[in-house]
Design a protein around this motif. Structure first.
Motif, PDB file in Angstrom:
ATOM      1  N   HIS A 291       0.827  -1.205   0.000  1.00  0.00           N
ATOM      2  CA  HIS A 291       0.000   0.000   0.000  1.00  0.00           C
ATOM      3  C   HIS A 291       0.863   1.258   0.000  1.00  0.00           C
ATOM      4  O   HIS A 291       0.581   2.225  -0.702  1.00  0.00           O
ATOM      5  CB  HIS A 291      -0.927   0.027   1.214  1.00  0.00           C
TER       6      HIS A 291
ATOM      7  N   ILE B 203       1.318   4.164  -3.161  1.00  0.00           N
ATOM      8  CA  ILE B 203       0.922   5.566  -3.041  1.00  0.00           C
ATOM      9  C   ILE B 203       2.103   6.519  -3.269  1.00  0.00           C
ATOM     10  O   ILE B 203       1.912   7.715  -3.455  1.00  0.00           O
ATOM     11  CB  ILE B 203       0.266   5.820  -1.669  1.00  0.00           C
TER      12      ILE B 203
ATOM     13  N   PRO C  41       4.113   7.180  -5.910  1.00  0.00           N
ATOM     14  CA  PRO C  41       4.068   8.041  -7.109  1.00  0.00           C
ATOM     15  C   PRO C  41       3.075   9.186  -6.970  1.00  0.00           C
ATOM     16  O   PRO C  41       3.339  10.296  -7.424  1.00  0.00           O
ATOM     17  CB  PRO C  41       3.647   7.085  -8.231  1.00  0.00           C
ATOM     18  N   TRP C  42       1.941   8.940  -6.316  1.00  0.00           N
ATOM     19  CA  TRP C  42       0.958  10.001  -6.132  1.00  0.00           C
ATOM     20  C   TRP C  42       1.471  11.060  -5.159  1.00  0.00           C
ATOM     21  O   TRP C  42       1.178  12.247  -5.319  1.00  0.00           O
ATOM     22  CB  TRP C  42      -0.364   9.411  -5.648  1.00  0.00           C
ATOM     23  N   LEU C  43       2.227  10.645  -4.143  1.00  0.00           N
ATOM     24  CA  LEU C  43       2.804  11.615  -3.224  1.00  0.00           C
ATOM     25  C   LEU C  43       3.833  12.490  -3.929  1.00  0.00           C
ATOM     26  O   LEU C  43       3.954  13.678  -3.642  1.00  0.00           O
ATOM     27  CB  LEU C  43       3.441  10.900  -2.037  1.00  0.00           C
TER      28      LEU C  43
ATOM     29  N   ILE D 205       3.749  13.315  -7.132  1.00  0.00           N
ATOM     30  CA  ILE D 205       2.985  14.248  -7.961  1.00  0.00           C
ATOM     31  C   ILE D 205       2.365  15.342  -7.095  1.00  0.00           C
ATOM     32  O   ILE D 205       2.336  16.513  -7.476  1.00  0.00           O
ATOM     33  CB  ILE D 205       1.908  13.483  -8.763  1.00  0.00           C
ATOM     34  N   LEU D 206       1.884  14.995  -5.916  1.00  0.00           N
ATOM     35  CA  LEU D 206       1.318  15.985  -5.009  1.00  0.00           C
ATOM     36  C   LEU D 206       2.389  16.923  -4.461  1.00  0.00           C
ATOM     37  O   LEU D 206       2.112  18.098  -4.202  1.00  0.00           O
ATOM     38  CB  LEU D 206       0.603  15.275  -3.857  1.00  0.00           C
TER      39      LEU D 206
ATOM     40  N   CYS E  42       4.893  18.228  -6.012  1.00  0.00           N
ATOM     41  CA  CYS E  42       5.290  19.268  -6.969  1.00  0.00           C
ATOM     42  C   CYS E  42       4.528  20.577  -6.754  1.00  0.00           C
ATOM     43  O   CYS E  42       5.159  21.624  -6.579  1.00  0.00           O
ATOM     44  CB  CYS E  42       5.121  18.759  -8.391  1.00  0.00           C
TER      45      CYS E  42
END
Length: 86
Positions: free
Chosen positions: A36, A40, A42-44, A46-47, A49
């Motif tokens: 889990h 997550i 890769p999303w962190l 992106i967030l 940036c």
């Protein structure tokens, strides 16, 4: 009964046992839920940036007219606009 310490104080042994239990519990939780957490990441990224953009660019073009750039950034001297002949 005459106690030398307050009833809410932890002994060093109790504190050590609690810290050891907490470390072991966190290690087991991290091991069991690594899928889990890795999913997550890769999303962190992106967030991160837009958040870095918001918080790290403070002061650029502020109301005072001075730029607060980081160390090593060169500031160009302000040149007044030349008046146009009509």
């Amino acid at each position: 009964m005459n106690d030398n310490h307050s009833p809410s104080a932890w002994s060093s042994y109790s504190r050590s046992v609690f810290i050891a239990f907490t470390v072991i519990a966190l290690a087991l939780i991290a091991y069991e839920h690594r899928v889990h957490v890795l999913g997550i990441l890769p999303w962190l990224l992106i967030l991160a940036c837009p958040l870095m953009h918001l918080f790290m660019h403070h002061g650029h073009g502020g109301h005072s007219g001075h730029h607060h750039w980081g160390h090593g950034a060169r500031m160009m001297p302000h040149k007044p606009k030349e008046k146009e002949d009509v």
